[in-house]
Design an enzyme around this catalytic site. Sequence first.
Site, PDB file in Angstrom:
ATOM      1  N   LEU A  46      -1.012  -2.915  -1.008  1.00 50.75           N
ATOM      2  CA  LEU A  46       0.217  -3.691  -1.053  1.00 50.75           C
ATOM      3  C   LEU A  46       0.006  -4.794  -2.082  1.00 50.75           C
ATOM      4  O   LEU A  46      -1.073  -5.398  -2.138  1.00 50.75           O
ATOM      5  CB  LEU A  46       0.509  -4.330   0.307  1.00 50.75           C
ATOM      6  N   ASP A  47       1.021  -5.082  -2.892  1.00 53.56           N
ATOM      7  CA  ASP A  47       0.907  -6.170  -3.859  1.00 53.56           C
ATOM      8  C   ASP A  47       0.580  -7.476  -3.141  1.00 53.56           C
ATOM      9  O   ASP A  47       0.996  -7.684  -1.994  1.00 53.56           O
ATOM     10  CB  ASP A  47       2.226  -6.341  -4.621  1.00 53.56           C
TER      11      ASP A  47
END
Length: 308
Positions: A46-47
Amino acid sequence: MKPRIAYRPLHGILLLDKPAGLSSNNALQAARRLLRAEKGGHTGSLDPLATGLLPLCFGEATKIAGLLLGSAKAYDAEIVLGVTTDTDDADGEPLRERAVPDVSEADLQVALAAFIGRIQQQAPIYSALKQGGEPLYAKARRGEVIDAPVREVEVQAIEVLGYSAPRLTLRVTCGSGTYIRSLARDLGEVLGCGAHIASLRRLWVEPFRAPQMITLEGLATALEAGAEAQTVLLPIEAGLADFARIVLDAALAARFRMGQRLRDAAFPTGQVAVFGPDGSPSGLGLVDADGRLSPQRLFNGLNEISVC
């Protein structure tokens, strides 16, 4: 000097609610330290800006992490129209500002329709995809000119949750490898004004459609209060819910765990999850058209070491 952490064998899946500002790997390492787990892995990054579901696999569960990486996912994304950034999200530097056109919801639906189905999508230059053995983000930080790869991805659905210019909120259901940052960037170009992600939250990952997530703070509090790890970890079989299931008797399960092929015309074809007579997972296998079951991934030590 801080005492060394005594790590232990631990098998299971943690449904972490990742906070914003933390990389997926840093979130994994923080959870691993709290659980004192010897081995851990996440199921796809996930960013740092993003929050929400990050399934973490520990011990023998790491053997199915790659399978979860390829699962369908859903996100809520807040998009700002009119501004592009170098990272395609709010963490980046602004590149260009443009006026936001008068866009109706009907206009949005027409524009979004082009992004549903199997589409060609160019990855962000600030991404973990590797080129020449190096992540693209490392090249981008050095100022190198990058030709980010274009890949086919699948978007199952896009729902408009709200729009008040310049902010647009979408719910996106998509397949593996889809970048929501790229979707926002490309949508902005279709609308003629550019766009970037302001916030992003992952809602679910197959097979965890209604996940009971826990934060790092919640995990720390539970463990400090004396909770055992099995109260916060899901068993490995929770990650196998989407696979056809084969239950073997004790003798056949032992042969399967030794890597031997088995044959039964009643076996379902394709990839299967294999269980012993007590319901414990033995591993994953592949059944061909002739009913031959070949072991692929074997789970070891689950009966000897409990999740504790």
